[in-house]
Design a protein around this motif. Structure first.
Motif, PDB file in Angstrom:
ATOM      1  N   ALA A  53       0.879  -1.165   0.000  1.00  0.00           N
ATOM      2  CA  ALA A  53       0.000   0.000   0.000  1.00  0.00           C
ATOM      3  C   ALA A  53       0.908   1.203   0.000  1.00  0.00           C
ATOM      4  O   ALA A  53       1.582   1.464   0.982  1.00  0.00           O
ATOM      5  CB  ALA A  53      -0.892   0.005   1.232  1.00  0.00           C
ATOM      6  N   CYS A  54       0.989   1.899  -1.119  1.00  0.00           N
ATOM      7  CA  CYS A  54       1.891   3.033  -1.205  1.00  0.00           C
ATOM      8  C   CYS A  54       1.488   4.068  -0.184  1.00  0.00           C
ATOM      9  O   CYS A  54       0.331   4.441  -0.103  1.00  0.00           O
ATOM     10  CB  CYS A  54       1.858   3.629  -2.605  1.00  0.00           C
ATOM     11  N   VAL A 114      -0.543   0.740 -15.565  1.00  0.00           N
ATOM     12  CA  VAL A 114      -1.992   0.694 -15.367  1.00  0.00           C
ATOM     13  C   VAL A 114      -2.321   1.335 -14.025  1.00  0.00           C
ATOM     14  O   VAL A 114      -1.798   0.910 -12.987  1.00  0.00           O
ATOM     15  CB  VAL A 114      -2.516  -0.760 -15.389  1.00  0.00           C
ATOM     16  N   THR A 115      -3.166   2.365 -14.031  1.00  0.00           N
ATOM     17  CA  THR A 115      -3.498   2.998 -12.765  1.00  0.00           C
ATOM     18  C   THR A 115      -4.412   2.115 -11.923  1.00  0.00           C
ATOM     19  O   THR A 115      -5.315   1.457 -12.440  1.00  0.00           O
ATOM     20  CB  THR A 115      -4.180   4.363 -12.965  1.00  0.00           C
ATOM     21  N   THR A 116      -4.149   2.101 -10.636  1.00  0.00           N
ATOM     22  CA  THR A 116      -5.037   1.430  -9.684  1.00  0.00           C
ATOM     23  C   THR A 116      -5.900   2.460  -8.947  1.00  0.00           C
ATOM     24  O   THR A 116      -6.567   2.126  -7.974  1.00  0.00           O
ATOM     25  CB  THR A 116      -4.214   0.624  -8.661  1.00  0.00           C
ATOM     26  N   ASP A 117      -5.871   3.696  -9.434  1.00  0.00           N
ATOM     27  CA  ASP A 117      -6.620   4.793  -8.809  1.00  0.00           C
ATOM     28  C   ASP A 117      -7.374   5.572  -9.894  1.00  0.00           C
ATOM     29  O   ASP A 117      -7.105   6.756 -10.125  1.00  0.00           O
ATOM     30  CB  ASP A 117      -5.654   5.717  -8.065  1.00  0.00           C
ATOM     31  N   PRO A 118      -8.318   4.909 -10.575  1.00  0.00           N
ATOM     32  CA  PRO A 118      -9.021   5.584 -11.670  1.00  0.00           C
ATOM     33  C   PRO A 118      -9.886   6.757 -11.218  1.00  0.00           C
ATOM     34  O   PRO A 118     -10.294   7.568 -12.046  1.00  0.00           O
ATOM     35  CB  PRO A 118      -9.870   4.467 -12.283  1.00  0.00           C
ATOM     36  N   ARG A 144      -8.634   0.974  -1.831  1.00  0.00           N
ATOM     37  CA  ARG A 144      -8.355   2.270  -1.221  1.00  0.00           C
ATOM     38  C   ARG A 144      -8.285   2.102   0.298  1.00  0.00           C
ATOM     39  O   ARG A 144      -9.096   1.404   0.890  1.00  0.00           O
ATOM     40  CB  ARG A 144      -9.443   3.278  -1.592  1.00  0.00           C
ATOM     41  N   GLU A 145      -7.317   2.757   0.900  1.00  0.00           N
ATOM     42  CA  GLU A 145      -7.125   2.702   2.344  1.00  0.00           C
ATOM     43  C   GLU A 145      -6.837   4.104   2.866  1.00  0.00           C
ATOM     44  O   GLU A 145      -6.325   4.952   2.130  1.00  0.00           O
ATOM     45  CB  GLU A 145      -5.949   1.778   2.700  1.00  0.00           C
ATOM     46  N   VAL A 202      -3.544   3.582  -1.870  1.00  0.00           N
ATOM     47  CA  VAL A 202      -4.091   2.435  -2.594  1.00  0.00           C
ATOM     48  C   VAL A 202      -3.174   1.237  -2.392  1.00  0.00           C
ATOM     49  O   VAL A 202      -1.989   1.280  -2.717  1.00  0.00           O
ATOM     50  CB  VAL A 202      -4.244   2.728  -4.100  1.00  0.00           C
ATOM     51  N   SER A 203      -3.730   0.188  -1.826  1.00  0.00           N
ATOM     52  CA  SER A 203      -2.999  -1.060  -1.661  1.00  0.00           C
ATOM     53  C   SER A 203      -3.070  -1.833  -2.974  1.00  0.00           C
ATOM     54  O   SER A 203      -4.154  -2.067  -3.503  1.00  0.00           O
ATOM     55  CB  SER A 203      -3.615  -1.879  -0.527  1.00  0.00           C
TER      56      SER A 203
END
Length: 219
Positions: A26-27, A120-124, A167-168, A181-182
């Motif tokens: 999780a950044c 690929v974004t994990t945060d659209p 999302r965290e 986002v993990s």
């Protein structure tokens, strides 16, 4: 392997044997939920060599110009470095992209031009096409950025055999209302034959990636 900043990234098992070594993070302060597993790395490739060299899956998202992009079809016959992450990441994701960009700069241009880098974004929710393009251009203008609806991004992760990103709440030092986002946190390296050859987790060096690129291009 040492974690970067507050990230604790570990190698672990991922769904249905598609990939047998992976990193999850999780950044901005999350942690992996996978048990640590390492696989001996045969020469000449670095990173974590999967037991199963799975072929590129076919998933479709939109590139930063708004065009449909099918991962398997549009990178066919080309060595490809694939990463799932997001532009608001404070550490892990920009470090991975910077390392890949550095590796390409230290590679024979004839080799580098045969390699696609796909992010690929994990945060659209936040990473629209314009945001994603501006962010990627900081590293290399040739990098391909993909986004879509949250369900489309989740579908791409399922196609890859990855855990679905989540999302965290971000650490308080990032301010109220912020989230992290993990997500799966490793660069997947595909040879020109379309099969995953190795994975680069946190801690891999640009020099190690650069050393592998000629082999990926040759398959």
């Amino acid at each position: 392997m040492k974690p970067r900043a507050a990230i604790r990234s570990r190698l672990g098992a991922v769904a249905v044997g598609l990939l047998t070594a992976a990193g999850a993070a999780a950044c901005g302060g999350g942690s992996s939920n996978a048990d640590a597993v390492t696989t001996p790395t045969p020469a000449p490739l670095h990173g974590a060599i999967p037991d199963s060299h799975a072929a590129k899956p076919s998933f479709q998202l939109l590139d930063t110009a708004g065009r449909p992009f099918d991962f398997a079809a549009d990178t066919q016959g080309r060595a490809t470095l694939l990463y799932f992450g997001y532009t608001h990441c404070p550490d892990e994701c920009p470090t991975a992209m910077a390392d890949v960009a550095t590796a390409l700069r230290h590679t024979d241009p004839a080799v580098a031009k045969q390699i696609d880098v796909v992010f690929v974004t994990t945060d659209p929710w936040r990473d629209n096409q314009q945001v994603l393009r501006r962010w990627l251009d900081r590293f290399n203008a040739s990098f391909i950025g993909l986004t879509g609806t949250p369900s489309q991004v989740a579908g791409a992760e399922v196609a890859m055999g990855m855990p679905i990103s989540k999302r965290e709440a971000a650490p308080k030092r990032y301010g109220s209302g912020k989230y992290a986002v993990s997500h799966f946190a490793a660069v997947l390296a595909y040879g020109h034959d379309g099969r995953v050859a190795t994975l680069y987790p946190s801690g891999i060096t640009p020099a190690e990636i650069a050393a592998d690129l000629p082999a990926l291009v040759k398959g």
